[in-house]
Motif scaffolding. Structure first.
Motif, PDB file in Angstrom:
ATOM      1  N   ARG A  30      16.276  -1.856  34.211  1.00 28.29           N
ATOM      2  CA  ARG A  30      17.105  -0.769  33.342  1.00 28.29           C
ATOM      3  C   ARG A  30      17.007   0.379  34.151  1.00 28.29           C
ATOM      4  O   ARG A  30      17.988   1.014  34.328  1.00 28.29           O
ATOM      5  N   GLU A  31      15.855   0.713  34.387  1.00 27.86           N
ATOM      6  CA  GLU A  31      15.730   2.055  35.242  1.00 27.86           C
ATOM      7  C   GLU A  31      16.197   1.985  36.277  1.00 27.86           C
ATOM      8  O   GLU A  31      16.908   3.024  36.952  1.00 27.86           O
ATOM      9  N   VAL A  32      16.253   0.932  37.400  1.00 29.02           N
ATOM     10  CA  VAL A  32      16.893   0.623  38.578  1.00 29.02           C
ATOM     11  C   VAL A  32      18.286   0.953  38.333  1.00 29.02           C
ATOM     12  O   VAL A  32      19.088   1.716  38.918  1.00 29.02           O
ATOM     13  N   LEU A  33      18.792   0.260  37.315  1.00 28.43           N
ATOM     14  CA  LEU A  33      20.168   0.434  36.957  1.00 28.43           C
ATOM     15  C   LEU A  33      20.559   2.034  36.456  1.00 28.43           C
ATOM     16  O   LEU A  33      21.834   2.444  36.980  1.00 28.43           O
ATOM     17  N   LEU A  34      19.954   2.442  35.963  1.00 26.58           N
ATOM     18  CA  LEU A  34      20.374   3.879  35.460  1.00 26.58           C
ATOM     19  C   LEU A  34      20.282   4.862  36.550  1.00 26.58           C
ATOM     20  O   LEU A  34      21.014   5.744  36.835  1.00 26.58           O
ATOM     21  N   HIS A  35      19.272   4.512  37.399  1.00 28.59           N
ATOM     22  CA  HIS A  35      19.078   5.386  38.848  1.00 28.59           C
ATOM     23  C   HIS A  35      20.509   5.197  39.490  1.00 28.59           C
ATOM     24  O   HIS A  35      20.860   5.832  40.230  1.00 28.59           O
ATOM     25  N   THR A  36      20.572   3.896  39.750  1.00 25.85           N
ATOM     26  CA  THR A  36      21.849   3.206  40.607  1.00 25.85           C
ATOM     27  C   THR A  36      23.287   4.032  40.215  1.00 25.85           C
ATOM     28  O   THR A  36      23.984   4.563  40.850  1.00 25.85           O
ATOM     29  N   MET A  37      23.222   4.006  38.658  1.00 22.50           N
ATOM     30  CA  MET A  37      24.507   4.575  38.059  1.00 22.50           C
ATOM     31  C   MET A  37      24.587   6.055  38.435  1.00 22.50           C
ATOM     32  O   MET A  37      25.698   6.376  39.005  1.00 22.50           O
ATOM     33  N   VAL A  38      23.519   6.859  38.519  1.00 18.95           N
ATOM     34  CA  VAL A  38      23.775   8.155  38.945  1.00 18.95           C
ATOM     35  C   VAL A  38      24.299   8.312  40.527  1.00 18.95           C
ATOM     36  O   VAL A  38      25.215   9.282  40.597  1.00 18.95           O
ATOM     37  N   TYR A  39      23.919   7.523  41.448  1.00 19.81           N
ATOM     38  CA  TYR A  39      24.076   7.667  42.878  1.00 19.81           C
ATOM     39  C   TYR A  39      25.299   6.601  43.265  1.00 19.81           C
ATOM     40  O   TYR A  39      25.711   7.025  44.328  1.00 19.81           O
ATOM     41  N   ALA A  40      25.348   5.580  42.499  1.00 17.79           N
ATOM     42  CA  ALA A  40      26.602   4.476  43.039  1.00 17.79           C
ATOM     43  C   ALA A  40      27.873   4.868  42.170  1.00 17.79           C
ATOM     44  O   ALA A  40      28.736   4.024  42.612  1.00 17.79           O
TER      45      ALA A  40
END
Length: 129
Positions: free
Chosen positions: A96-106
């Motif tokens: 979940r945290e990887v996806l949230l972090h990726t959402m901000v940058y990708a």
């Protein structure tokens, strides 16, 4: 000196650990004359060489892979790598945290698609309702 055969065996070991024996073997057994060279290169280079390099461990590589595949929007590969990430010790919360972090940058659309794919696989694995 590491040989091509050594890299193939190392790659098969990683694929078996991440995707199960059946998943690893299926990729090779279903290869055609056209796709066999690609499967060989993926097994030797991607899994045999890169996934076995230090200092990054498999868990860290799995999290990076999930972020990169999300960014690329490759949902079939993403689903496979959610299974591999779980096998490599990545928790549902870390995904979940990887996806949230990726959402901000990708981007939001890429992450929303990957959240949907992750839920599908997590349900299959009994880790999500």
């Amino acid at each position: 000196m590491t040989t091509q055969k050594d890299l193939l065996e190392a790659g098969l070991d990683v694929r078996r650990d991440m995707f199960g024996v059946a998943g690893a073997e299926q990729a090779l057994e279903t290869a055609t004359d056209f796709t066999a060279p690609m499967q060989d290169i993926v097994t030797r280079w991607c899994f045999g060489e890169v996934w076995n390099r230090s200092p990054l461990d498999r868990k860290t590589r799995s999290m990076l892979t999930l972020a990169i595949i999300t960014t690329l929007g490759k949902q079939n590969q993403f689903k496979l790598h959610v299974r591999g990430a779980i096998a490599n010790g990545v928790s549902k919360e870390e995904i979940r945290e990887v996806l949230l972090h990726t959402m901000v940058y990708a981007g939001v659309p890429a992450a929303v698609d990957s959240f949907g794919s992750a839920v599908e696989i997590l349900k299959d694995l009994g880790l999500e309702k």
